[in-house]
Design an enzyme around this catalytic site. Structure first.
Site, PDB file in Angstrom:
ATOM      1  N   HIS B 128     -56.385  26.236  -3.514  1.00 56.64           N
ATOM      2  CA  HIS B 128     -55.956  26.190  -2.115  1.00 56.64           C
ATOM      3  C   HIS B 128     -57.051  25.472  -1.317  1.00 56.64           C
ATOM      4  O   HIS B 128     -58.218  25.532  -1.693  1.00 56.64           O
ATOM      5  CB  HIS B 128     -55.811  27.641  -1.637  1.00 56.64           C
ATOM      6  N   ASP B 205     -60.532  33.650  -6.077  1.00 50.31           N
ATOM      7  CA  ASP B 205     -59.594  33.692  -4.953  1.00 50.31           C
ATOM      8  C   ASP B 205     -58.377  34.492  -5.428  1.00 50.31           C
ATOM      9  O   ASP B 205     -57.557  34.004  -6.201  1.00 50.31           O
ATOM     10  CB  ASP B 205     -59.203  32.261  -4.567  1.00 50.31           C
ATOM     11  N   GLN B 208     -53.264  35.682  -4.178  1.00 48.23           N
ATOM     12  CA  GLN B 208     -51.913  35.803  -4.737  1.00 48.23           C
ATOM     13  C   GLN B 208     -51.851  36.803  -5.885  1.00 48.23           C
ATOM     14  O   GLN B 208     -50.797  36.942  -6.513  1.00 48.23           O
ATOM     15  CB  GLN B 208     -51.411  34.431  -5.221  1.00 48.23           C
ATOM     16  N   LYS B 231     -51.014  38.966   3.190  1.00 46.95           N
ATOM     17  CA  LYS B 231     -50.131  38.717   2.046  1.00 46.95           C
ATOM     18  C   LYS B 231     -49.842  40.003   1.279  1.00 46.95           C
ATOM     19  O   LYS B 231     -49.109  40.002   0.299  1.00 46.95           O
ATOM     20  CB  LYS B 231     -50.764  37.687   1.103  1.00 46.95           C
ATOM     21  N   CYS B 374     -50.752  23.987   1.270  1.00 47.80           N
ATOM     22  CA  CYS B 374     -52.221  23.955   1.337  1.00 47.80           C
ATOM     23  C   CYS B 374     -52.838  23.668  -0.022  1.00 47.80           C
ATOM     24  O   CYS B 374     -53.952  24.115  -0.324  1.00 47.80           O
ATOM     25  CB  CYS B 374     -52.791  25.244   1.932  1.00 47.80           C
TER      26      CYS B 374
END
Lengths: 154, 420
Positions: B128, B205, B208, B231, B374
């Site tokens: 991202h 990261d 998700q 999220k 992104c």
């Protein structure tokens, strides 16, 4: 599923111009060159402009780029409408197109073809798609003979 | 997974999300943009309301009752997040505005004070922008060099290439756990093992992954892990950084201001202990408390159950999408049981531009993402200008997938003949 709104947005002319654009390519020679970019979706457009001997009248506008049906049809219709226009006339048309996107104006008979884009004004998130090519043309015409940096419609 | 279980989870949770109960252009909303942001359950909205109606005060100062309650709730949320990701200590959880801020914290605090010219930072092409741009800025400022792991033929993280990039020059590996575009689940535990062999630090990261599966930072053995609250059923404006205690302790502060100090003089200051050293200024108190409520909500359902349910939805989604020959779906295929990838699908549909698709789907009440998500470099790598993406969460149903797939077919037909 397709509502009246959608039919307004994706009029046959728009779909046809998307499928078979008449003004894709690069002018020869290139008197003005401008790249436009829509950062929110990644769409890009590259306009080239050929001017007449006086340098103030548009002989031809052509475009290259990747984008949605609205963006590409808008570019193709714009290129067609710009043939023979002076810089001042062209900039007036850019202004009128932007006003039309706010639902406040339309083009007169001479340029009524451009009015097929009116449906976009009902889809506020798509207005940027339609105006990208017009922003880019404005930057091209206002620039000196040297191509400028990317123009963004953000 | 059986259909009965699927119905149980979505049926059980949908009443918690009033926003889902509405029509868009006369059609029931089908919200499939969960990778961009999830919806928020009543429990989270109530936590915000409770805080502002009863407990609102600034934290860590004042001895009055409201301040004490606000502080307890704020720090309680930290305990909840620490437990949720299995951190060894509550001091390892720093609240940030979002994952981007958490990454920037590591960049400006650790990287800027550590990296030297010629040091190498290993990223991947699927990152991202938030896990690319800060490192580009650090590379410019420190003279460190960026390297990028590419994709395998199945459009997954190329682990072999990754290993070949590692050397004693590698100081940092910063990679995404689950790609928001490809949906692949990267082998972050193995990535940590390999990176640590050469003495590199690893930042994950997890934006998700944390919302969709159980995460154990100690088992992963990552040095830092970042996620964003919005999220995972929490409000916007709150995210967190996990960092190993000794590492965070050794890092200089990121931003200066109130909250992060121990003692302030006119010409110098001493800094607060962790985690407050990294939380300058009045924090997003209500949002952090609501993140705690979100974590509690997800934990009550059970992350393993959420993950299993999403695998079942993934299996169904890919089966239904397979009925549309025009689609090019990016990233790995799921396994037969739906496992092996995230519950999302990024795709292009013949020559129909994703923006046009999204507009037409919106008229059918279906919310999907269109654009570059992104991940512009990844799109360039895949030679795709943009893609459309449907991303699921535990409150989505098979019936919604049916509506989406039918609308997608309609949209392709609407443009039909154009590209045939």
């Amino acid at each position: 599923m397709t509502t009246g709104n959608l039919r307004d947005l994706y009029q046959q002319v728009i779909l046809e111009r998307y499928k078979k654009p008449k003004f894709r390519g690069v002018t020869a020679p290139v008197h003005r060159h401008q790249r436009g970019h829509n950062p929110s979706c990644g769409d890009t457009i590259e306009l080239t402009v050929q001017l007449d001997g006086t340098g103030d009248r548009i002989e031809e506008v052509r475009f290259e780029g990747e984008g949605c049906a609205i963006a590409m049809a808008s570019a193709d219709l714009m290129a067609e409408a710009m043939r023979g226009k002076t810089t001042a006339e062209a900039l007036d048309m850019v202004q009128r197109f932007q006003t039309m996107m706010q639902g406040k104006a339309e083009f007169s008979t001479e340029h009524r073809k451009l009015n097929v884009m009116q449906g976009v004004s009902q889809f506020p998130v798509r207005i940027k798609c339609a105006t990208l090519t017009w922003h880019t043309l404005k930057a091209a015409l206002e620039a000196s003979t040297q191509p400028t940096e990317f123009v963004s419609n953000e | 997974m059986t259909i009965i279980q699927e119905k149980t989870l979505s049926a059980r949770t949908r009443p918690d999300f009033p926003i889902l109960n509405q029509t868009i252009h006369g059609q029931p909303l089908v919200y499939l943009d969960n990778a961009a942001t999830s919806q928020k359950p009543i429990a989270v909205l109530e936590a915000l309301r409770q805080y502002y109606e009863h407990d609102n005060a600034n934290v860590h100062r004042g001895v009055h009752t409201l301040s004490s309650r606000a502080t307890d709730a704020y720090e309680g949320a930290r305990d909840q997040v620490a437990a949720f990701v299995k951190a060894a200590s509550r001091q390892e959880i720093v609240f940030t505005r979002n994952a981007s801020e958490a990454i920037n914290l590591v960049a400006y605090s650790w990287a800027l004070s550590t990296l030297k010219p010629g040091d190498e930072i290993v990223l991947s092409v699927m990152e991202h922008h938030s896990n690319l741009v800060p490192w580009q800025m650090m590379a410019q400022r420190t003279g460190a060099v960026l390297q990028h792991v590419e994709l395998t033929e199945t459009e997954e993280f190329d682990f072999e290439q990754f290993k070949s990039l590692l050397s004693e020059k590698t100081k940092l590996v910063a990679v995404v756990h689950v790609s928001n575009t490809l949906g692949c689940i990267n082998p972050v535990k193995e990535i940590c093992v390999e990176a640590h062999k050469v003495g590199a630090r690893v930042l994950i990261d997890a934006c998700q992954s944390v919302p969709h599966m159980a995460i154990d930072v100690q088992e992963l053995d990552c040095d830092w892990l970042v996620a964003s609250g919005h999220k995972m059923c929490a409000p916007t404006g709150i995210g967190f950084l996990y960092g190993k205690l000794d590492l965070l302790r050794s890092q200089p502060p990121f931003m200066g201001g109130g909250e992060m100090i121990a003692d302030v003089f006119l010409d110098h200051s001493t800094y607060a202990d962790l985690p407050h050293k990294f939380e300058a200024g009045t924090p997003a108190i209500g949002e952090a408390i609501a993140l705690g409520a979100a974590v509690e909500y997800l934990s009550k359902i059970g992350m393993d159950q959420i993950h299993a349910y999403e695998e079942d939805l993934t299996r169904y989604l890919f089966r239904q999408l397979a009925t549309i020959p025009e689609l090019r779906i990016y990233g790995p295929k799921p396994n037969a049981d739906g496992s092996g990838r995230a519950a999302l699908a990024s795709f292009t549909a013949g020559g129909v531009h994703p923006h046009d698709l999204s507009t037409i789907l919106d008229q059918a009440g279906v919310a999907i993402r269109a654009g570059h998500h992104c991940t512009q470099p990844l799109h360039r790598y895949l030679k795709a200008q943009s893609t459309a993406r449907a991303s699921l969460y535990f409150y989505n149903t098979r019936e919604e997938i049916d509506v989406f797939v039918a609308a997608l077919k309609d949209a392709i037909e609407f443009f039909g003949g154009l590209f045939g």
